[in-house]
Design a protein around this motif. Structure first.
Motif, PDB file in Angstrom:
ATOM      1  N   ILE A   1      39.568  63.547  49.814  1.00 47.48           N
ATOM      2  CA  ILE A   1      39.776  62.203  50.347  1.00 47.48           C
ATOM      3  C   ILE A   1      40.483  61.367  49.290  1.00 47.48           C
ATOM      4  O   ILE A   1      39.900  61.022  48.258  1.00 47.48           O
ATOM      5  N   ASP A   2      41.750  61.050  49.516  1.00 49.70           N
ATOM      6  CA  ASP A   2      42.515  60.220  48.586  1.00 49.70           C
ATOM      7  C   ASP A   2      42.368  58.748  48.968  1.00 49.70           C
ATOM      8  O   ASP A   2      41.917  58.404  50.052  1.00 49.70           O
ATOM      9  N   GLY A   3      42.795  57.862  48.066  1.00 45.91           N
ATOM     10  CA  GLY A   3      42.786  56.446  48.397  1.00 45.91           C
ATOM     11  C   GLY A   3      42.422  55.572  47.218  1.00 45.91           C
ATOM     12  O   GLY A   3      42.168  56.040  46.108  1.00 45.91           O
ATOM     13  N   LEU A   4      42.400  54.258  47.486  1.00 48.27           N
ATOM     14  CA  LEU A   4      42.057  53.249  46.488  1.00 48.27           C
ATOM     15  C   LEU A   4      40.627  52.777  46.723  1.00 48.27           C
ATOM     16  O   LEU A   4      40.097  52.875  47.826  1.00 48.27           O
ATOM     17  N   ASP A   5      40.004  52.256  45.684  1.00 43.06           N
ATOM     18  CA  ASP A   5      38.670  51.685  45.798  1.00 43.06           C
ATOM     19  C   ASP A   5      38.768  50.406  46.617  1.00 43.06           C
ATOM     20  O   ASP A   5      39.330  49.412  46.173  1.00 43.06           O
ATOM     21  N   TYR A   6      38.212  50.415  47.843  1.00 40.27           N
ATOM     22  CA  TYR A   6      38.327  49.246  48.704  1.00 40.27           C
ATOM     23  C   TYR A   6      37.614  48.044  48.125  1.00 40.27           C
ATOM     24  O   TYR A   6      37.929  46.908  48.448  1.00 40.27           O
ATOM     25  N   ARG A   7      36.635  48.242  47.225  1.00 41.64           N
ATOM     26  CA  ARG A   7      35.941  47.098  46.646  1.00 41.64           C
ATOM     27  C   ARG A   7      36.861  46.286  45.745  1.00 41.64           C
ATOM     28  O   ARG A   7      36.609  45.130  45.485  1.00 41.64           O
ATOM     29  N   ARG A   8      37.946  46.895  45.279  1.00 42.91           N
ATOM     30  CA  ARG A   8      38.848  46.180  44.384  1.00 42.91           C
ATOM     31  C   ARG A   8      40.103  45.704  45.097  1.00 42.91           C
ATOM     32  O   ARG A   8      40.947  45.038  44.503  1.00 42.91           O
ATOM     33  N   ARG A   9      40.251  46.038  46.387  1.00 45.64           N
ATOM     34  CA  ARG A   9      41.458  45.649  47.109  1.00 45.64           C
ATOM     35  C   ARG A   9      41.547  44.142  47.281  1.00 45.64           C
ATOM     36  O   ARG A   9      42.618  43.560  47.259  1.00 45.64           O
ATOM     37  N   ASP A  10      40.377  43.485  47.485  1.00 45.57           N
ATOM     38  CA  ASP A  10      40.383  42.063  47.802  1.00 45.57           C
ATOM     39  C   ASP A  10      39.702  41.228  46.726  1.00 45.57           C
ATOM     40  O   ASP A  10      39.273  40.116  46.970  1.00 45.57           O
ATOM     41  N   THR A  11      39.563  41.756  45.517  1.00 45.86           N
ATOM     42  CA  THR A  11      38.986  40.996  44.417  1.00 45.86           C
ATOM     43  C   THR A  11      39.951  40.988  43.241  1.00 45.86           C
ATOM     44  O   THR A  11      40.900  41.761  43.180  1.00 45.86           O
ATOM     45  N   GLU A  12      39.701  40.096  42.302  1.00 41.20           N
ATOM     46  CA  GLU A  12      40.548  39.990  41.118  1.00 41.20           C
ATOM     47  C   GLU A  12      40.069  40.915  40.000  1.00 41.20           C
ATOM     48  O   GLU A  12      40.622  40.897  38.908  1.00 41.20           O
ATOM     49  N   GLY A  13      39.064  41.700  40.277  1.00 42.75           N
ATOM     50  CA  GLY A  13      38.602  42.677  39.302  1.00 42.75           C
ATOM     51  C   GLY A  13      37.774  42.093  38.181  1.00 42.75           C
ATOM     52  O   GLY A  13      37.779  42.611  37.076  1.00 42.75           O
ATOM     53  N   ARG A  14      37.054  40.988  38.454  1.00 40.89           N
ATOM     54  CA  ARG A  14      36.226  40.400  37.404  1.00 40.89           C
ATOM     55  C   ARG A  14      34.914  39.920  38.000  1.00 40.89           C
ATOM     56  O   ARG A  14      34.889  39.239  39.033  1.00 40.89           O
ATOM     57  N   ALA A  15      33.817  40.286  37.354  1.00 44.40           N
ATOM     58  CA  ALA A  15      32.509  39.792  37.769  1.00 44.40           C
ATOM     59  C   ALA A  15      32.396  38.307  37.436  1.00 44.40           C
ATOM     60  O   ALA A  15      33.003  37.822  36.481  1.00 44.40           O
ATOM     61  N   VAL A  16      31.615  37.589  38.227  1.00 48.85           N
ATOM     62  CA  VAL A  16      31.413  36.161  38.002  1.00 48.85           C
ATOM     63  C   VAL A  16      30.291  35.959  36.990  1.00 48.85           C
ATOM     64  O   VAL A  16      29.198  36.504  37.137  1.00 48.85           O
ATOM     65  N   THR A  17      30.550  35.187  35.946  1.00 47.13           N
ATOM     66  CA  THR A  17      29.531  34.828  34.965  1.00 47.13           C
ATOM     67  C   THR A  17      29.478  33.310  34.859  1.00 47.13           C
ATOM     68  O   THR A  17      30.502  32.637  35.028  1.00 47.13           O
ATOM     69  N   VAL A  18      28.295  32.756  34.617  1.00 47.76           N
ATOM     70  CA  VAL A  18      28.125  31.304  34.555  1.00 47.76           C
ATOM     71  C   VAL A  18      27.496  30.929  33.224  1.00 47.76           C
ATOM     72  O   VAL A  18      26.956  31.783  32.511  1.00 47.76           O
ATOM     73  N   ASP A  19      27.549  29.625  32.873  1.00 48.69           N
ATOM     74  CA  ASP A  19      26.894  29.206  31.641  1.00 48.69           C
ATOM     75  C   ASP A  19      25.396  29.034  31.896  1.00 48.69           C
ATOM     76  O   ASP A  19      24.929  29.063  33.041  1.00 48.69           O
ATOM     77  N   GLN A  20      24.650  28.847  30.818  1.00 47.59           N
ATOM     78  CA  GLN A  20      23.191  28.838  30.926  1.00 47.59           C
ATOM     79  C   GLN A  20      22.688  27.699  31.803  1.00 47.59           C
ATOM     80  O   GLN A  20      21.730  27.861  32.572  1.00 47.59           O
ATOM     81  N   GLN A  21      23.330  26.525  31.719  1.00 45.33           N
ATOM     82  CA  GLN A  21      22.880  25.384  32.510  1.00 45.33           C
ATOM     83  C   GLN A  21      23.036  25.655  34.001  1.00 45.33           C
ATOM     84  O   GLN A  21      22.124  25.373  34.798  1.00 45.33           O
ATOM     85  N   VAL A  22      24.158  26.215  34.381  1.00 45.59           N
ATOM     86  CA  VAL A  22      24.391  26.546  35.792  1.00 45.59           C
ATOM     87  C   VAL A  22      23.418  27.643  36.232  1.00 45.59           C
ATOM     88  O   VAL A  22      22.859  27.594  37.334  1.00 45.59           O
ATOM     89  N   TYR A  23      23.236  28.624  35.368  1.00 43.15           N
ATOM     90  CA  TYR A  23      22.295  29.717  35.660  1.00 43.15           C
ATOM     91  C   TYR A  23      20.904  29.171  35.953  1.00 43.15           C
ATOM     92  O   TYR A  23      20.275  29.538  36.956  1.00 43.15           O
TER      93      TYR A  23
END
Length: 350
Positions: free
Chosen positions: A209-231
């Motif tokens: 089965i060939d192909g691209l990772d569909y999880r990365r097709r519609d994302t910018e390839g970066r996890a979201v991280t927040v500062d401590q106050q927002v967290y």
């Protein structure tokens, strides 16, 4: 072990779950996101014809459970080649292998089982080899997602067990997870898997089965991280509205995972709605990284979102790891962590 105080913020590092062989066996079904997985709901990428071809091949494999009418003397089906008792889905991560494996499981009559390689080895650990074989014997289908090649002993034990089950009439379907990176692009080499299962090799039909990772097709390839106050504000708000939220220091959680067998990670997550991680940093220890991968697999299966501070989770594996033999495993985990922190949990997996 569940979170009894709904709305409380607890630490995963304070939980010490246990799991029995009976509980492991009962959990050997597709993850919740694949409860309704079918061949028809799989969405092949038209740029990669092998995806649609794989669906056709698996549908043919599923016909092996249909009652066969006796062929007449001059029937065209008289010399029809016998279907091999095993199929192996070979491809990169994120191309829909797990969805197709679950779809096949739904097509099969019972008894049938669906689990990861780790879950089956945990079953052997809980019941003993003979006990596990006795439990699984008589199954119409055994699905093994993320077949591992990390541990030669476990691999050969699974080889022996699968041989006994196939000999008793059980059919086997597997996907791969861990590559020796033989092809240089994080893709698993089917020949390496087939060598490992030795006597079973000629009984498996390999479906590429060939192909691209569909999880990365519609994302910018970066996890979201927040500062401590927002967290702190997010965790507090979720807790106040009755969500079961955990909040752990990243290093403390990584250390705790070393004390819990990966087969118990799913119990570690019982009752959890949201996971909070603070102080995420780049890992340089391979064993710690592999434990994180196993943990994230269970978090992803349970569809539990993550909120975090520190290094974005997609950058948690150092360059040596991403260039080494477990490259494919780390990249798959990265794409899952991106989805878990961005809310981009898709309707079907690899």
């Amino acid at each position: 072990m569940t979170i009894e105080q709904t709305g409380a913020v607890v630490r995963l590092a304070d939980r010490t779950p246990d799991i029995t062989g009976v509980e492991i066996a009962a959990s050997l079904v597709p993850p919740s996101q694949f409860v309704h997985a079918t061949f028809e709901s799989y969405r092949p990428d038209h740029d990669y014809p092998s995806q649609a071809e794989a669906v056709g091949l698996l549908k043919s494999f599923a016909k092996s459970w249909e009652p066969q009418r006796p062929a007449g003397l001059f029937s065209r089906n008289r010399k029809k080649a016998e279907t091999k008792p095993g199929v192996y889905l070979d491809g990169g991560f994120g191309v829909g292998k797990t969805h197709l494996l679950a779809a096949l499981w739904h097509e099969a009559p019972g008894p049938k089982y669906f689990g990861t390689f780790i879950e089956y080895t945990a079953l052997v650990g809980a019941l003993g080899y003979a006990g596990a074989v006795n439990l699984l014997r008589g199954s119409a289908l055994i699905c093994i997602d993320e077949f591992e090649l990390d541990d030669p002993g476990d691999t050969m034990m699974m080889t022996r067990m699968l041989g006994e089950l196939v000999a008793s009439g059980t059919r086997i379907a597997a996907t791969s997870n861990t590559p020796p990176n033989a092809l240089g692009e994080g893709r698993f080499a089917a020949s390496d898997f087939l060598r490992e299962i030795q006597a079973l090799s000629d009984r498996f039909e390999t479906i590429r089965i060939d192909g691209l990772d569909y999880r990365r097709r519609d994302t910018e390839g970066r996890a979201v991280t927040v500062d401590q106050q927002v967290y702190d504000r997010i965790v507090s708000t979720l807790s106040d509205r009755g969500e079961s939220v955990t909040s752990d220091d990243f290093d403390a959680l990584i250390a705790h995972l070393a004390t819990v067998h990966p087969s118990k990670y799913i119990k570690l997550l019982d009752g959890v709605d949201v996971i909070g991680l603070t102080g995420v940093r780049i890992l340089h220890d391979q064993m710690a990284a592999l434990r994180l991968v196993a943990f994230i697999d269970r978090v992803y299966d349970a569809e539990i979102p993550i909120v975090q501070t520190g290094e974005a989770l997609n950058g948690v594996f150092d360059d040596d790891m991403l260039g080494g033999g477990y490259r494919k495993k780390y990249l798959r985990s990265v794409s899952r962590m991106i989805a878990l922190t961005t809310g981009e949990l898709p309707p079907h997996d690899e």
